[in-house]
Design a protein around this motif. Structure first.
Motif, PDB file in Angstrom:
ATOM      1  N   ALA A 167      -7.233   0.583   3.189  1.00 54.62           N
ATOM      2  CA  ALA A 167      -8.099   1.517   3.894  1.00 54.62           C
ATOM      3  C   ALA A 167      -9.491   0.930   4.091  1.00 54.62           C
ATOM      4  O   ALA A 167     -10.109   1.096   5.147  1.00 54.62           O
ATOM      5  CB  ALA A 167      -8.183   2.836   3.125  1.00 54.62           C
ATOM      6  N   THR A 168      -9.981   0.226   3.088  1.00 50.68           N
ATOM      7  CA  THR A 168     -11.305  -0.404   3.194  1.00 50.68           C
ATOM      8  C   THR A 168     -11.316  -1.468   4.281  1.00 50.68           C
ATOM      9  O   THR A 168     -12.254  -1.547   5.084  1.00 50.68           O
ATOM     10  CB  THR A 168     -11.703  -1.037   1.847  1.00 50.68           C
ATOM     11  N   PRO A 190       0.800  -1.228   0.000  1.00 48.77           N
ATOM     12  CA  PRO A 190       0.000   0.000   0.000  1.00 48.77           C
ATOM     13  C   PRO A 190       0.832   1.278   0.000  1.00 48.77           C
ATOM     14  O   PRO A 190       0.313   2.350  -0.296  1.00 48.77           O
ATOM     15  CB  PRO A 190      -0.822  -0.127   1.288  1.00 48.77           C
ATOM     16  N   LYS A 248      -6.010   1.747  -1.248  1.00 45.41           N
ATOM     17  CA  LYS A 248      -7.466   1.840  -1.109  1.00 45.41           C
ATOM     18  C   LYS A 248      -8.041   0.571  -0.496  1.00 45.41           C
ATOM     19  O   LYS A 248      -8.946   0.631   0.347  1.00 45.41           O
ATOM     20  CB  LYS A 248      -8.101   2.101  -2.475  1.00 45.41           C
ATOM     21  N   ASP A 285      -1.464   2.558  -5.355  1.00 44.06           N
ATOM     22  CA  ASP A 285      -2.680   3.256  -4.954  1.00 44.06           C
ATOM     23  C   ASP A 285      -3.850   2.309  -4.745  1.00 44.06           C
ATOM     24  O   ASP A 285      -4.623   2.455  -3.797  1.00 44.06           O
ATOM     25  CB  ASP A 285      -3.041   4.303  -6.007  1.00 44.06           C
ATOM     26  N   SER A 286      -3.980   1.299  -5.613  1.00 44.95           N
ATOM     27  CA  SER A 286      -5.102   0.366  -5.461  1.00 44.95           C
ATOM     28  C   SER A 286      -4.959  -0.455  -4.183  1.00 44.95           C
ATOM     29  O   SER A 286      -5.946  -0.751  -3.506  1.00 44.95           O
ATOM     30  CB  SER A 286      -5.195  -0.564  -6.674  1.00 44.95           C
TER      31      SER A 286
END
Length: 239
Positions: free
Chosen positions: A179-180, A168, A176, A172-173
């Motif tokens: 974070a989810t 991470p 995300k 970027d993916s």
């Protein structure tokens, strides 16, 4: 997570660990004790102490120090257990107001919780049943466990991240997705905790047993280091 006094005593206990590499840090220890508190089955200290502190355990300066520090540890365990039964034990982080350094602390905490779960993993899994026979509630448990495992040990769940190079910090993916998972973590923990309560196998004060110190000899007439107030020969020394 811990009171100032609890933290001071636990840090002192951790300083007595023979092999620090094998022992939990403070956050992981809280997650682990949290996991023991919500587990609806007794796990004896002789089983979980080496997981938390390493196979060689601790080396104390005296029997008195062993009694004091181990007694404080078991007292904290019983407080967490009581809080769980009285519905006052919750995920200890505010995901909506994270501060610098909270992400690794949460991951360490979740790793400790995961290690506690694995001690009785059969409680949380639903075997090799066909997918269509798993209820919606059970599927929520499976999903919640997947979130906990993914946060605790992302390197061991490449299928969740669709590749083994999950990072991470540079992707970027991946950021995300991370974070989810963190955003879903509090709900996942409360779901697993609530499911455990439905099993109806309550255990009150399950941590008042201990194992003899690997490094300090305890006399049969000495106070038991588990903090029960009894003589060793009338408590853990009977095992």
């Amino acid at each position: 997570m811990f009171t100032t006094k609890d933290k001071k005593n636990l840090m002192k206990l951790l300083s007595r660990v023979v092999d620090p590499v094998e022992a939990f840090n403070l956050e992981a220890l809280h997650g682990f004790l949290f996991g023991l508190a919500i587990t609806p089955e007794l796990i004896k200290p002789s089983e979980w102490l080496p997981v938390a502190f390493g196979e060689e355990m601790m080396e104390f300066e005296s029997e008195g120090e062993a009694e004091e520090l181990m007694g404080h540890l078991f007292k904290i365990c019983n407080i967490l257990s009581d809080e769980n039964h009285s519905e006052r034990l919750f995920f200890p982080f505010d995901i909506g107001a994270l501060k610098k350094g909270d992400i690794p602390r949460i991951r360490d905490w979740t790793y400790g919780l995961y290690q506690a779960i694995t001690l009785r993993y059969e409680i949380w899994e639903f075997g090799d049943r066909a997918e269509e026979t798993i209820t919606e509630e059970e599927q929520e448990i499976v999903t919640s466990l997947g979130i906990i495992i993914s946060v605790a040990t992302p390197e061991n769940i490449p299928e969740v991240f669709e590749k083994t190079g999950h990072d991470p910090e540079i992707n970027d993916s991946d950021l995300k997705l991370e974070a989810t998972l963190f955003a879903l973590l509090p709900r996942a923990v409360s779901t697993v905790q609530a499911y455990a309560k439905t099993l109806g196998k309550e255990h009150l004060h399950p941590f008042t047993q201990s194992v003899a110190s690997h490094t300090v000899r305890i006399g049969r007439n000495d106070p038991c280091p588990c903090g029960s107030g009894k003589k060793y020969k009338k408590c853990c020394g009977m095992n």
